[in-house]
Design a protein around this motif. Structure first.
Motif, short mmCIF file in Angstrom:
data_model
loop_
_atom_site.label_atom_id
_atom_site.label_comp_id
_atom_site.label_asym_id
_atom_site.label_seq_id
_atom_site.Cartn_x
_atom_site.Cartn_y
_atom_site.Cartn_z
N MET A 1 0.84 -1.17 0.00
CA MET A 1 0.00 0.00 0.00
C MET A 1 0.89 1.24 0.00
SD MET A 1 -2.88 1.22 2.69
CE MET A 1 -4.20 0.36 1.90
N ILE A 2 0.50 2.20 -0.78
CA ILE A 2 1.25 3.45 -0.88
C ILE A 2 0.61 4.48 0.04
CG2 ILE A 2 1.95 5.32 -2.41
CD1 ILE A 2 1.82 3.27 -4.72
N TYR A 3 1.43 5.01 0.92
CA TYR A 3 0.94 6.02 1.85
C TYR A 3 1.20 7.40 1.26
CZ TYR A 3 0.61 2.22 5.20
OH TYR A 3 0.27 1.06 5.83
N ASN A 4 0.13 8.03 0.82
CA ASN A 4 0.25 9.37 0.28
C ASN A 4 -0.82 10.25 0.94
OD1 ASN A 4 -2.14 8.69 -0.99
ND2 ASN A 4 -1.17 8.26 -2.96
N GLN A 5 -0.95 11.46 0.43
CA GLN A 5 -1.90 12.40 1.04
C GLN A 5 -3.34 11.88 0.98
OE1 GLN A 5 -0.89 14.91 2.77
NE2 GLN A 5 -2.95 15.59 3.29
N SER A 6 -3.70 11.20 -0.09
CA SER A 6 -5.06 10.65 -0.22
C SER A 6 -5.34 9.63 0.88
CB SER A 6 -5.24 9.99 -1.57
OG SER A 6 -5.15 10.94 -2.59
N PHE A 7 -4.35 8.81 1.17
CA PHE A 7 -4.52 7.81 2.23
C PHE A 7 -4.81 8.49 3.56
CE2 PHE A 7 -2.76 5.38 5.75
CZ PHE A 7 -3.45 4.19 5.62
N TYR A 8 -4.06 9.54 3.89
CA TYR A 8 -4.26 10.22 5.16
C TYR A 8 -5.60 10.95 5.21
CZ TYR A 8 0.53 8.95 6.07
OH TYR A 8 1.68 8.22 6.27
N GLN A 9 -6.07 11.45 4.08
CA GLN A 9 -7.39 12.08 4.04
C GLN A 9 -8.48 11.05 4.31
OE1 GLN A 9 -7.40 13.88 0.15
NE2 GLN A 9 -6.52 15.81 0.89
N ILE A 10 -8.35 9.88 3.71
CA ILE A 10 -9.32 8.80 3.95
C ILE A 10 -9.28 8.39 5.41
CG2 ILE A 10 -9.85 6.39 3.45
CD1 ILE A 10 -8.89 6.95 0.56
N GLU A 11 -8.09 8.25 5.95
CA GLU A 11 -7.96 7.86 7.36
C GLU A 11 -8.63 8.89 8.28
OE1 GLU A 11 -4.46 5.93 9.99
OE2 GLU A 11 -3.95 7.85 9.03
N THR A 12 -8.46 10.16 7.99
CA THR A 12 -9.10 11.22 8.78
C THR A 12 -10.61 11.14 8.67
OG1 THR A 12 -7.18 12.65 8.44
CG2 THR A 12 -9.23 13.72 9.10
N GLN A 13 -11.12 10.90 7.47
CA GLN A 13 -12.57 10.77 7.28
C GLN A 13 -13.12 9.57 8.04
OE1 GLN A 13 -12.98 10.74 3.03
NE2 GLN A 13 -12.92 12.98 2.88
N ILE A 14 -12.38 8.48 8.04
CA ILE A 14 -12.81 7.28 8.78
C ILE A 14 -12.85 7.57 10.27
CG2 ILE A 14 -12.12 4.94 9.45
CD1 ILE A 14 -11.11 4.59 6.55
N GLU A 15 -11.86 8.30 10.77
CA GLU A 15 -11.85 8.66 12.19
C GLU A 15 -13.05 9.52 12.55
OE1 GLU A 15 -8.03 10.43 12.97
OE2 GLU A 15 -6.98 8.52 12.76
N HIS A 16 -13.41 10.46 11.67
CA HIS A 16 -14.58 11.31 11.92
C HIS A 16 -15.87 10.47 11.91
CE1 HIS A 16 -12.57 15.14 12.01
NE2 HIS A 16 -11.99 14.92 10.83
#
Length: 141
Positions: A1-16
């Motif tokens: 899995m490639i960790y890029n800005q999109s991944f972190y945005q998805i992770e933040t949305q999942i946390e919300h």
């Protein structure tokens, strides 16, 4: 899995989303009903009665109608299960559990449809009405 800005945005949305779910009245009602079931002496006694009936029935189940008291033990098991299921705290917990599961199913479906209409969602609920796909008999692919 490639960790890029999109991944972190998805992770933040999942946390919300997770935070919103945990703080929702639906989830809080579920937890409250679960605690009532766990703390109820009546429920514990009904569960014990059910488990004893189940164990007694399972000991003779393989012999079927040839076992002494087969019908009586099967009837006792069904009655114990029904009594447990109809107990007010247990039925309320099952209702809250089903409500929460329905919301989780809807969320999974919405996410899957956002990605592709070809993704199958196993709702696990035969009455899941929003998806005309597998009806709970398939696995997510």
């Amino acid at each position: 899995m490639i960790y890029n800005q999109s991944f972190y945005q998805i992770e933040t949305q999942i946390e919300h989303l997770t935070s919103d779910l945990i703080n929702s009245p639906l989830f809080l009602n579920y937890l409250q009903s679960k605690r009532r079931v766990q703390d109820s002496k009546e429920v514990k006694q009904l569960q014990l009665t059910f488990l004893q009936s189940k164990e007694s029935y399972e000991q003779i189940e393989q012999y079927g109608k040839y076992a002494p008291d087969f019908n009586k033990k099967r009837r006792e098991l069904r009655l114990a299960k029904r009594t447990l299921d109809l107990q007010e705290d247990v039925s309320e917990f099952r209702y809250q559990e089903t409500q929460l599961q329905s919301v989780l199913d809807e969320i999974c479906l919405a996410i899957a449809e956002t990605i592709s209409d070809d993704i199958k969602v196993d709702a696990g609920n035969p009455f899941f009405s929003s998806h005309s796909g597998c009806g709970g008999s398939c696995h997510a692919s």
